[in-house]
Design a protein around this motif. Sequence first.
Motif, PDB file in Angstrom:
ATOM      1  N   THR A  28       0.830  -1.217   0.000  1.00 43.87           N
ATOM      2  CA  THR A  28       0.000   0.000   0.000  1.00 43.87           C
ATOM      3  C   THR A  28       0.858   1.259   0.000  1.00 43.87           C
ATOM      4  N   TYR A  29       1.947   1.243   0.794  1.00 47.80           N
ATOM      5  CA  TYR A  29       2.730   2.474   0.970  1.00 47.80           C
ATOM      6  C   TYR A  29       4.046   2.511   0.183  1.00 47.80           C
ATOM      7  N   ALA A  30       4.483   1.366  -0.353  1.00 50.51           N
ATOM      8  CA  ALA A  30       5.723   1.373  -1.155  1.00 50.51           C
ATOM      9  C   ALA A  30       5.650   2.353  -2.329  1.00 50.51           C
ATOM     10  N   PRO A  31       4.496   2.490  -3.023  1.00 52.44           N
ATOM     11  CA  PRO A  31       4.443   3.454  -4.130  1.00 52.44           C
ATOM     12  C   PRO A  31       4.694   4.906  -3.715  1.00 52.44           C
ATOM     13  N   LEU A  32       4.583   5.217  -2.400  1.00 45.77           N
ATOM     14  CA  LEU A  32       4.845   6.588  -1.945  1.00 45.77           C
ATOM     15  C   LEU A  32       6.335   6.836  -1.701  1.00 45.77           C
ATOM     16  N   ALA A  33       7.148   5.766  -1.700  1.00 47.64           N
ATOM     17  CA  ALA A  33       8.577   5.915  -1.413  1.00 47.64           C
ATOM     18  C   ALA A  33       9.265   6.682  -2.537  1.00 47.64           C
ATOM     19  N   SER A  34      10.045   7.678  -2.172  1.00 46.00           N
ATOM     20  CA  SER A  34      10.744   8.492  -3.173  1.00 46.00           C
ATOM     21  C   SER A  34      11.783   7.647  -3.904  1.00 46.00           C
ATOM     22  N   GLU A  35      11.933   7.903  -5.182  1.00 51.29           N
ATOM     23  CA  GLU A  35      12.924   7.200  -6.005  1.00 51.29           C
ATOM     24  C   GLU A  35      14.206   8.015  -6.017  1.00 51.29           C
ATOM     25  N   ALA A  36      15.205   7.581  -5.215  1.00 48.75           N
ATOM     26  CA  ALA A  36      16.450   8.353  -5.107  1.00 48.75           C
ATOM     27  C   ALA A  36      17.364   8.126  -6.309  1.00 48.75           C
ATOM     28  N   LEU A  37      17.265   6.980  -6.954  1.00 50.11           N
ATOM     29  CA  LEU A  37      18.155   6.685  -8.073  1.00 50.11           C
ATOM     30  C   LEU A  37      17.671   7.384  -9.338  1.00 50.11           C
ATOM     31  N   PRO A  38      18.561   8.051 -10.065  1.00 47.22           N
ATOM     32  CA  PRO A  38      18.157   8.715 -11.307  1.00 47.22           C
ATOM     33  C   PRO A  38      17.569   7.711 -12.307  1.00 47.22           C
ATOM     34  N   ALA A  39      16.534   8.158 -13.037  1.00 43.79           N
ATOM     35  CA  ALA A  39      15.813   7.270 -13.968  1.00 43.79           C
ATOM     36  C   ALA A  39      16.743   6.671 -15.019  1.00 43.79           C
ATOM     37  N   ASP A  40      17.683   7.475 -15.538  1.00 45.86           N
ATOM     38  CA  ASP A  40      18.565   6.950 -16.588  1.00 45.86           C
ATOM     39  C   ASP A  40      19.492   5.861 -16.049  1.00 45.86           C
ATOM     40  N   LEU A  41      19.866   5.973 -14.765  1.00 40.54           N
ATOM     41  CA  LEU A  41      20.720   4.965 -14.137  1.00 40.54           C
ATOM     42  C   LEU A  41      19.952   3.653 -13.973  1.00 40.54           C
ATOM     43  N   LEU A  42      18.704   3.763 -13.513  1.00 36.32           N
ATOM     44  CA  LEU A  42      17.862   2.571 -13.364  1.00 36.32           C
ATOM     45  C   LEU A  42      17.694   1.855 -14.696  1.00 36.32           C
ATOM     46  N   LYS A  43      17.438   2.651 -15.733  1.00 41.19           N
ATOM     47  CA  LYS A  43      17.203   2.086 -17.067  1.00 41.19           C
ATOM     48  C   LYS A  43      18.469   1.407 -17.581  1.00 41.19           C
ATOM     49  N   ARG A  44      19.622   2.090 -17.400  1.00 44.96           N
ATOM     50  CA  ARG A  44      20.883   1.569 -17.908  1.00 44.96           C
ATOM     51  C   ARG A  44      21.263   0.250 -17.243  1.00 44.96           C
ATOM     52  N   GLU A  45      20.978   0.149 -15.934  1.00 44.75           N
ATOM     53  CA  GLU A  45      21.343  -1.062 -15.201  1.00 44.75           C
ATOM     54  C   GLU A  45      20.231  -2.108 -15.198  1.00 44.75           C
ATOM     55  N   GLY A  46      19.089  -1.773 -15.818  1.00 44.93           N
ATOM     56  CA  GLY A  46      17.987  -2.724 -15.911  1.00 44.93           C
ATOM     57  C   GLY A  46      17.398  -3.083 -14.560  1.00 44.93           C
ATOM     58  N   MET A  47      17.291  -2.078 -13.679  1.00 44.73           N
ATOM     59  CA  MET A  47      16.802  -2.337 -12.320  1.00 44.73           C
ATOM     60  C   MET A  47      15.342  -1.931 -12.174  1.00 44.73           C
ATOM     61  N   PRO A  48      14.567  -2.646 -11.341  1.00 45.26           N
ATOM     62  CA  PRO A  48      13.166  -2.284 -11.126  1.00 45.26           C
ATOM     63  C   PRO A  48      13.032  -0.997 -10.314  1.00 45.26           C
ATOM     64  N   ALA A  49      11.843  -0.397 -10.340  1.00 42.12           N
ATOM     65  CA  ALA A  49      11.562   0.793  -9.533  1.00 42.12           C
ATOM     66  C   ALA A  49      11.639   0.429  -8.056  1.00 42.12           C
ATOM     67  N   ARG A  50      11.876   1.429  -7.221  1.00 42.61           N
ATOM     68  CA  ARG A  50      12.045   1.171  -5.781  1.00 42.61           C
ATOM     69  C   ARG A  50      10.799   0.521  -5.184  1.00 42.61           C
ATOM     70  N   ALA A  51       9.616   1.006  -5.567  1.00 41.73           N
ATOM     71  CA  ALA A  51       8.366   0.475  -5.007  1.00 41.73           C
ATOM     72  C   ALA A  51       8.238  -1.020  -5.306  1.00 41.73           C
ATOM     73  N   ASP A  52       8.507  -1.401  -6.557  1.00 46.98           N
ATOM     74  CA  ASP A  52       8.395  -2.816  -6.933  1.00 46.98           C
ATOM     75  C   ASP A  52       9.431  -3.657  -6.184  1.00 46.98           C
ATOM     76  N   ALA A  53      10.652  -3.109  -6.058  1.00 47.00           N
ATOM     77  CA  ALA A  53      11.720  -3.848  -5.373  1.00 47.00           C
ATOM     78  C   ALA A  53      11.381  -4.052  -3.891  1.00 47.00           C
ATOM     79  N   LEU A  54      10.804  -3.041  -3.253  1.00 54.72           N
ATOM     80  CA  LEU A  54      10.431  -3.167  -1.841  1.00 54.72           C
ATOM     81  C   LEU A  54       9.413  -4.279  -1.629  1.00 54.72           C
ATOM     82  N   VAL A  55       8.381  -4.308  -2.475  1.00 54.55           N
ATOM     83  CA  VAL A  55       7.333  -5.330  -2.321  1.00 54.55           C
ATOM     84  C   VAL A  55       7.927  -6.721  -2.567  1.00 54.55           C
ATOM     85  N   GLU A  56       8.713  -6.846  -3.629  1.00 51.24           N
ATOM     86  CA  GLU A  56       9.294  -8.153  -3.974  1.00 51.24           C
ATOM     87  C   GLU A  56      10.290  -8.617  -2.920  1.00 51.24           C
ATOM     88  N   TYR A  57      11.021  -7.670  -2.305  1.00 48.20           N
ATOM     89  CA  TYR A  57      12.014  -8.043  -1.299  1.00 48.20           C
ATOM     90  C   TYR A  57      11.331  -8.555  -0.027  1.00 48.20           C
TER      91      TYR A  57
END
Length: 782
Positions: free
Chosen positions: A266-295
């Motif tokens: 419920t609250y993971a989508p409110l977590a701020s994304e500290a990692l720059p979008a281009d860095l996430l895309k380049r490294e093929g990493m999921p968004a913070r909200a998705d990673a929190l739920v999956e972890y």
Amino acid sequence: MVEILRREYRDGCRNRSNLERVLESFRLRSETLPPGEGRTLTRAVRPLAGYPDLSAGERQHRLVQVGRDLVRLASPSGAEPTPGRTAKAARPPAGVATLNLRADVQFLKGIGPRLGGLLGNLGIKTVGDLLTHFPRRWEDRTRIKPIARVKHEALETVRGRLGSFREKKPRPGLTILQAPLSDRSGTLLLTWFNQKNVLKNLRPGMEVTVYGKVERTGFGIQMTSPEFDPPQGPSLTTGRIVPVYPLTGRLTQAWLRKLQFQVVPTYAPLASEALPADLLKREGMPARADALVEYHWPTSFPAHEIARRRLAFEELFLLQVQVALRRQELQQEPRAHFYKALDELLEPFLELMPFPPTGAQRRVFSEILKDLTLQHAMNRLLQGDVGSGKTMVAAFAAFVAIRNGFQAALMAPTEILAEQHFKKLQELLAPAGIRVGRLQGSMTRKAKSHTYELLTNHELDLVVGTHALIQEGVEFANLGLVVVDEQHKFGVMQRTVLRQKGRNPDLLVMTATPIPRTLALTLYGELEVSRLDEMPPGRQPIRSESVSFAKRQQVYEEIRQEVRQGRQAYIVCPLIDENEALEATAAVEEARILGTKVFPEFSVGLLHGRMKAIEKEEVMETFRKGEHHILISTTVIEVGVDVPNATIMLVQDADRFGLAQLHQLRGRVGRGSHASRCLFMGNATSPQTQRRLAAIARLSDGFEVAEEDLQIRGPGDYYGVRQAGFPELKVADLLRDIDLVELARSAARELLAQDPELARPEHRVLRQHFENLEAKVAETVH
């Protein structure tokens, strides 16, 4: 691949299977798999890179780590596949967020002040804190076994139809509920004690999945206090990979799990994304909200590993940006103290030294002189093993500062160490007309006031002290150099306060606790690093041995022989339950027995943490003079005590000490020209203890000891990550994630090269993160 690693491990990690060639073949085969799976497998074996160059201990550690990871990735249960069905868990559903992440946790539905207080004991104050209250482990409950195949004393998941309940009350206060559970292969008996609420959720005839420990007896198969999910509710405890959270007092695992099942999605989508979008895309990493739920709530182990690496990378990236910003800030702050005639100061100092400097000391002298010519203040970390001559380097830096008209301050963690530094530095520098003073908490108010006055009037050139140096009232006329010894015992706060006593003074921090490379990169990237890797001439190597308690009398006889030859001995008592009062009592009793029954012919001294500073110093002075033959001590002698005539040490209950601490204790002998021995007496009751005692007997180099210690203990809060002024690493593992440390470091440097002030709009969240952190540090300092 797992079988090859097992064979290599059983063969003593000798690389007779040419592991590098095997790994190359494995990587090529991984490339034929779908991209996500191939990358995950390639990453899993990466710690084995450069295998032939690793030490035996490092090979062993990495084989175990990679083997575990591959087994877990190969089979969702983390074990060999067994007959049965595998349940596929869905992600927990998200509700409607009614609070923000800064809201007090007690305002969540169903919490309130009482439960909020209990959560507070876990460090959970806000809704956002729940998102980062991570599980300490996960249990795989996805593999549903036929009842006939369950193993005795194993934790198993089974599914079947419930029979009728039977209730027994064998005595007042004890109610036993039992019901049979059957599938096509057989039946087991479910048993609950004092859990009548089970009847509210379960009815005879229901299909139910349960998880628990199995017992096979002559009367059949039984599972006691099994966990289950109500048939009408979501799947929290069975049929999925289930998180196990750290708890406190009266909170239960089931309650916290239920809360996190609702809060995280419920609250993971409110977590701020500290990692720059281009860095996430380049490294093929999921968004913070998705990673929190999956972890928190994994749908599979491969998906969980992707989430773990993404969160670990974020922690390491933020650390590396913080380190780079700190370094940038230090280099931008202009030098306040300018030096002249530096080349003319080395020879006069060498004339003061009691022995010629080692090559390593000469190298560090040059590095310090070079630092003092830069346009920004010196920020140097000096690593040197026990007895490598760090005090001489500190003396040289102080000598140079004082000859240029500045004052210097040296801060040590204990009064014993401060007193020893004071005596050594006074003996060395007083003949050159340098005025050395001391400032310690145990001094009288009058003595302290006198020292304050001398410092303010520049009638003292060098002051040596403890935390007393950073108290209010301490003011310097012209502080140009700050030296911090055993720096891991101080936080960034104390260093900051001491530096604020002057105008951007030069800083030299010293440690005898060697820092493994990954930690040095992560924690001390803002400091230039020097290493003293040679011992002063005349020092004898220390022979170390691990002995059992059965050899106690033989060890006492060896100590007796050594003392009869005119030498002195230490006997170190263990730390008991982290309780200084109990520890002191044990040391007093030990000293009485040894002094009256074992060594009645010798003078036996006693040193422990409950003694006043003046009493400790009196005991140490008596021992230094040779009036005590044997010193019984607790770990207060761990750091810096220097008695060249002490040549033998017995560490009792050595199995209670950490590896780094054993190495520090050992450094109290071998400080003169006589051969020295250190005996570690303890019972190795676990494989980890056996490995630790074998390692301390085998290894003498502090850096090898540090690497081994890191492997045995795991990083955790090794070397005080929080002490160093950094947030705790909750997900990243500095041994396992070496590749992520490097990746985070290069990504942080690249980011700051493009945007050194973090001024771009897309870096707003990142900038805010560090501003908040700075405010917290400032609040703590002041």
